[in-house]
Scaffold this active site. Structure first.
Site, PDB file in Angstrom:
ATOM      1  N   ASP A   1       0.946  -1.202  -0.051  1.00 38.47           N
ATOM      2  CA  ASP A   1      -0.006   0.053   0.003  1.00 38.47           C
ATOM      3  C   ASP A   1       0.818   1.267   0.060  1.00 38.47           C
ATOM      4  O   ASP A   1       2.209   1.250   0.118  1.00 38.47           O
ATOM      5  CB  ASP A   1      -1.064  -0.045   1.073  1.00 38.47           C
ATOM      6  CG  ASP A   1      -2.054   0.991   0.854  1.00 38.47           C
ATOM      7  OD1 ASP A   1      -2.180   1.709   0.100  1.00 38.47           O
ATOM      8  OD2 ASP A   1      -3.128   0.676   1.763  1.00 38.47           O
TER       9      ASP A   1
HETATM   10  C1  NOJ Z   1      -4.102   3.925   0.267  1.00 38.23           C
HETATM   11  C2  NOJ Z   1      -5.192   3.133   0.152  1.00 38.23           C
HETATM   12  O1  NOJ Z   1      -5.198   2.411   1.386  1.00 38.23           O
HETATM   13  C3  NOJ Z   1      -5.350   1.984  -0.865  1.00 38.23           C
HETATM   14  O2  NOJ Z   1      -6.373   1.551  -0.968  1.00 38.23           O
HETATM   15  C4  NOJ Z   1      -4.952   2.882  -2.287  1.00 38.23           C
HETATM   16  O3  NOJ Z   1      -5.104   2.051  -3.210  1.00 38.23           O
HETATM   17  C5  NOJ Z   1      -3.674   3.553  -2.261  1.00 38.23           C
HETATM   18  N1  NOJ Z   1      -3.398   4.565  -1.209  1.00 38.23           N
HETATM   19  C6  NOJ Z   1      -3.365   4.133  -3.322  1.00 38.23           C
HETATM   20  O4  NOJ Z   1      -4.178   5.475  -3.362  1.00 38.23           O
END
Ligand code: NOJ
Length: 708
Positions: free
Chosen positions: A248
């Protein structure tokens, strides 16, 4: 775009010809080029190797629509032409209990991602709804692992059949947003295997997902994204996952541990680095290079990551020509509408207040800020700049034309700490008194954008809800409107349960819509007027009060900021409510129809460790409708305590008035087994089991006892 078929997509298999192309590419690459490929070089891309024709990997959020374009460094570019189809969110999609809708949703998403030049769409999110307060429950699907498994496989095949990759997230245990970056989740092996892993496993093994996103939190002390047990042993080992694990955004916190722990691609933008981010500072950049050069990390470790990235690229035709997708079409909007029509849930319909009859209803008072609000850009990273969005008010106006007089009153204000407003309530009451029917549209609400998260942070990434009470003084408003007009229908938006106990007995009609996408208002109006017969079912238990739900009852939420202990164990959602006899407001699987269904006595045939069940269901009413026939299994006696029932099969049957259909469920040993953490394996203990079939977890219509 076929919406009816669930084709068998490529599972986690590799083809020798492609593997040898990959090996020869890896041989040609310098170490620097390999390292470039394993970390981001802008907010949503990894680095390519131009000299060898290896492109960047282009990722994009999110699970229910392709996110607006970002420049290379995070900021929305606002250049237009990035208005995509806004599909119903995860909870609404799953409420259809129809895997074909999962496939349809994935197909739209995949096609639009493809059209917009994305290689990986960052969804689906399938974390278990452990607490009603999780700010991201709206993106997720359910409290039940079996339902998630069935919905997610269709979704992934839908996306990947369009030639792009899905990214399964957030692996694993990201069940709250409070302290998400680092909270350590502790749970038993049994809870892991029975509740928290099955959805991920199905997505990998049956869905053939190409990429997995590790979550921010820790599990048993190690960060999930490079948790040796979760990634190396289970995902890549037991399940044979051949694709890539990405972090993530910003979820990697060390170099060596993360390289060895199984993370393949480090993504993220350190917002503090903006406007001049330096991607060489990433853990998988210069630091990794130094470690390989210094002999601390074997180059083969890097090669494996590059191999996985290239494999995904080959699978999704990044080296040849990918068939092109389509974008924001009428056909896609129709899919969004269809999912909303099947995903909206009728929770209560006293005295058949619904459907409304155009012949007798001449005036409607629409009340409530959600009635006139768009949601596409809400919620955080899953935001969608939709081409258009039909609100409930607009949906009713479109459907009724001039034949019904529709008024609108805001009723409450969406703002931080907003309380009941006597003036707005009085205006709503006056409107309700004058109308044949009052429709209050309320419930939860999204923050619109990152910048206003803290203003109304419900159903929003990064924040959990502070409690389960209706915000902005809605209880007072709804009670006053019901008093003014007994024909009041309440429509609830939101990612799951909300405490409605102070007025639930007085309201004649209640619907739960989740966030139903760009055509949500159309679907809602069609259901209110009976153009469409509702068939959605709850994917999560609605407790009466927050403290009734297991993690809260035990005081095991949100943990002490360092650890959170899942001491409710496998007793999540209805498994807890049923077993410990806590009466919910609305049970898991509940959802009404305008018609009625009759279940025959099932015929069950058993053989060693398995059973086949045949049952016929008849539509005994006067209009067409669909019933989700749910099959639960109860183990009468077992060495380990088991829930009194668990969902093991379901089938959504579409029936004309008077029509009957026979359906068959084939239950294998997984339907009867539990995970024994002492033996570290699934166990089918011979004995008696009840096969319970019904319309919800609390409305069992027929049962059979079998012996295995
Ligand atoms: C953080 C989020 O938790 C995730 O779901 C997302 O895809 C990424 N950021 C990218 O924006």
């Amino acid at each position: 775009m076929g919406t009816n078929l669930l084709p068998v997509s490529a599972q986690q298999t590799t083809d020798p010809a492609t593997e040898s192309k990959i090996e020869s590419l890896i041989k040609k690459m310098t170490l620097e080029e390999k390292i470039g490929m394993i970390h981001g070089n802008s907010s949503f891309t990894s680095t390519g190797v131009a000299r060898l024709g290896i492109p960047e990997l282009m990722t994009s959020d999110g699970p229910h629509g392709v996110r607006p374009e970002h420049g290379r460094d995070w900021v929305l570019d606002n250049k237009g032409d990035d208005s995509s189809t806004y599909l119903p969110v995860g909870i609404t999609l799953a409420s259809t209990w129809n895997p074909e809708m999962g496939y349809a949703s994935g197909s739209v998403l995949g096609s639009e991602a493809n059209y917009r030049g994305k290689d990986v769409i960052l969804g689906p999110g399938i974390n278990i709804m452990r607490t009603p307060l999780n700010g991201r429950n709206f993106e997720y699907m359910s409290e039940d692992p079996y339902l998630i498994s069935k919905m997610v496989v269709g979704y992934i095949k839908g996306v990947q059949d369009q030639g792009v990759s899905a990214s399964l997230k957030h692996y694993m245990g990201n069940n709250q947003e409070i302290n998400r970056s680092g909270i350590n989740v502790e749970m038993s092996e049994r809870a892991l295997r029975e509740i928290y892993l099955p959805g991920f496993k199905a997505a990998v093994v049956e869905g053939g997902v190409n990429t997995v996103m590790g979550s921010y939190n820790r599990f048993r002390g190690e960060y999930c994204t490079y948790n040796d047990y979760l990634i190396n042993k289970i995902l890549k080992g037991e399940w044979g996952f051949q694709g890539l694990v990405m972090s993530d955004w910003g979820a990697i916190h060390s170099t060596k541990e993360a390289l060895l722990g199984g993370a393949d691609l480090e993504m993220g933008t350190d917002l503090e680095m903006l406007p001049n981010p330096d991607y060489s500072k990433f853990f998988f950049a210069d630091a990794a290079l130094r470690m390989v050069r210094g002999g601390e990390i074997a180059e083969s470790v890097i090669d494996d990551k590059v191999r996985r990235i290239l494999r995904v690229m080959y699978k999704t035709h990044m080296f040849d020509k990918r068939p092109s997708g389509t974008y924001a079409t009428k056909e896609h909007a129709d899919v969004a509408r269809k999912i909303a029509e099947e995903g909206i849930i009728l929770l209560k319909n006293k005295g058949n207040v619904l459907p409304l009859d155009k012949k007798t209803i001449k005036t409607i008072a629409v009340i409530g800020a959600n009635g006139n609000r768009t949601n596409g850009m809400g919620g955080g990273s899953s935001q969608v700049r939709t081409k258009y969005e039909i609100t409930p008010l607009k949906g009713l106006q479109n459907l009724c034309g001039n034949s019904v007089g529709i008024t609108y009153e805001q009723g409450y204000t969406i703002a931080r700490n907003a309380q009941a407003d006597p003036k707005l309530i009085q205006q709503a009451v006056d409107a309700a008194k004058k109308a044949d029917v009052a429709i209050v549209v309320g419930g939860w609400t999204h923050g619109y954008d990152y910048s206003v998260w803290s203003d109304n942070a419900y159903d929003t990434e990064g924040f959990d809800k502070p409690d389960m009470n209706m915000p902005f003084g809605q209880d007072e408003l709804i009670r006053a409107v019901i008093k003014a007009n007994p024909n009041t229908i309440v429509v609830l938006y939101g990612g799951g349960p909300i405490d409605i106990d102070t007025w639930v007995n007085e309201a004649k009609g209640i619907l739960q819509v989740g966030y139903p996408g760009m055509e949500g208002g159309t679907a809602l109006a069609e259901i209110l007027f009976g153009v469409v017969n509702p068939s959605g079912k709850l994917t999560v238990t609605f407790p009466k009060h927050l403290e009734d739900s297991p993690a809260h009852k035990l005081g095991e939420y949100p943990g002490d900021s360092i650890n959170v202990h899942y001491n409710e164990d496998i007793f999540v959602g209805y498994r807890y409510f049923d077993t410990y006899k806590v009466e919910p407001q609305f049970a898991f699987g509940h959802g009404l129809s305008y018609t009625s269904f009759k279940y025959s006595k099932p015929v069950v045939v058993t053989s060693t460790g398995s059973a086949s069940v045949k049952i016929s269901v008849q539509n005994t009413g006067t209009r067409q409708g669909a019933e989700v026939v749910q099959l639960y299994v109860r183990d009468l006696k077992s060495s380990l305590k088991r829930p009194v029932k668990e969902l093991k099969a379901f089938n959504k049957v579409f029936l004309n008035a008077g029509e009957s259909k026979e359906i068959e469920f084939n239950l294998d040993k997984s339907a009867f087994s539990y995970y024994d953490d002492k033996q570290n394996q699934w166990v089918l203990e011979p004995g008696k089991f009840d096969i319970l079939i019904g319309s919800s977890s609390s409305d069992i219509r027929t049962k059979n006892r079998i012996k295995l």
